[in-house]
Design an enzyme around this catalytic site. Structure first.
Site, PDB file in Angstrom:
ATOM      1  N   GLU A 136      30.612  75.107  21.945  1.00 31.63           N
ATOM      2  CA  GLU A 136      29.738  76.124  22.540  1.00 31.63           C
ATOM      3  C   GLU A 136      28.348  75.547  22.811  1.00 31.63           C
ATOM      4  O   GLU A 136      27.581  75.314  21.864  1.00 31.63           O
ATOM      5  CB  GLU A 136      29.623  77.307  21.558  1.00 31.63           C
ATOM      6  N   GLU A 170      17.928  76.566  20.127  1.00 31.83           N
ATOM      7  CA  GLU A 170      18.896  76.313  19.043  1.00 31.83           C
ATOM      8  C   GLU A 170      19.429  74.889  19.043  1.00 31.83           C
ATOM      9  O   GLU A 170      19.926  74.416  18.030  1.00 31.83           O
ATOM     10  CB  GLU A 170      20.041  77.319  19.126  1.00 31.83           C
ATOM     11  N   GLU A 176      29.664  89.107  20.425  1.00 33.88           N
ATOM     12  CA  GLU A 176      28.801  88.485  19.418  1.00 33.88           C
ATOM     13  C   GLU A 176      27.386  88.991  19.718  1.00 33.88           C
ATOM     14  O   GLU A 176      26.636  88.378  20.469  1.00 33.88           O
ATOM     15  CB  GLU A 176      28.873  86.962  19.510  1.00 33.88           C
TER      16      GLU A 176
END
Ligand code: LER
Ligand code: MN
Length: 272
Positions: free
Chosen positions: A154, A160, A248
């Site tokens: 992913e 991030e 999510e």
């Protein structure tokens, strides 16, 4: 066949993170059944945190499958990443992911490499960190193949990871590997930040896409933000997407509202 899934976190350290349910596996499977999600995606502290017999019985009792297992607790809880400059940490990260692949495979569920990819910096330059990551995707992809499951990678947004942020970069990575067992996860939240055109990026992902993290621009459930889902859904139909579409999202305004809003969106966009 597209499978819908809802996420559950069993990791207290991830509190505040983008997972719908937080009250244990039994609760998540009950809600998945009552709302009509096909599967549950599990974010667990580690492979031994889940009682296999309990999970088997939940799968049977509720007639839901395990969509995938997240490996991010390896980073969040244990400080491990696959691109760390420290060889011992990289090795432990690989062992952690292998143990999660083994766990997921017992339920025909792939493991997802998201936060475990890490980032470059300090003593480790970008090219070196990227090669650590791609080497581990190569070996872990092969390892997952021996367990008859794919490995899912992913790309994450720039806040991030500073390695690979877009679906096009993800495609380049998986196509550079010798193994064909690494597939991509397209998370609409990360893509909202990184992609010039989210629908076009879905088309670029094409046959490599195994899973979508289906969520709105603000990481709330679909319908609470400003994402225009029509072109994204059209792109998924154009590529004959037949994988998992998992919500999510933050559990906002609360878990049940997030789950309900998403299943309504699924029905609107993909039918029952
Ligand atoms: C992290 O932001 C994320 O999107 C997860 O799916 C990966 O652990
Ligand atoms: Mn995600």
């Amino acid at each position: 066949m597209i499978r819908s899934a809802v996420t559950v976190s069993l990791v207290p350290e991830a509190k505040g993170g983008p997972f719908v349910f937080w009250e244990g596996l039994a609760h998540a499977f009950e809600q998945a059944e009552s709302l009509g999600f096909d599967a549950v995606e599990i974010f667990a502290p580690g492979p031994d945190a889940v009682d296999r017999n309990e999970l088997k019985s939940l799968v049977e009792t509720h007639g839901r499958s395990v969509a995938a297992v997240g490996t991010g607790a390896g980073a969040v809880k244990h400080g491990l990443t696959l691109s760390s400059g420290d060889a011992a940490i990289r090795e432990q990260a690989v062992e952690f992911v292998k143990s999660m692949i083994d766990f997921g495979a017992e339920f025909n569920a792939p493991a997802i490499i998201g936060s475990m990819q890490g980032r470059w910096g300090g003593q480790t330059d970008r090219t070196t960190a990227m090669s650590y990551l791609t080497d581990s995707l190569e070996s872990l992809g092969d390892y997952a193949g021996t367990r008859d499951v794919p490995l899912i990678y992913e790309p994450l947004n720039r806040y991030e990871t500073n390695l690979f942020n877009t679906i096009a970069e993800g495609v380049e990575v998986v196509e550079s590997l010798s193994t064909s067992n690494v597939r991509l996860l397209a998370d609409l939240f990360h893509m909202n930040i990184e992609e010039a055109d989210v629908a076009e990026a879905i088309r670029v992902g094409g046959k490599h896409l195994a899973e979508i993290h289906f969520v709105d621009s603000n990481r709330w459930a679909a319908g609470y933000g400003h994402t225009n889902f029509d072109p994204i859904v059209a792109a998924l139909k154009d590529i004959d997407f037949a994988g998992v579409i998992a919500v999510e999202s933050f559990p906002k305004p609360d878990s049940m509202s997030a789950a309900t809003k998403t299943i309504e969106a699924f029905r609107q966009y993909f039918g029952d």
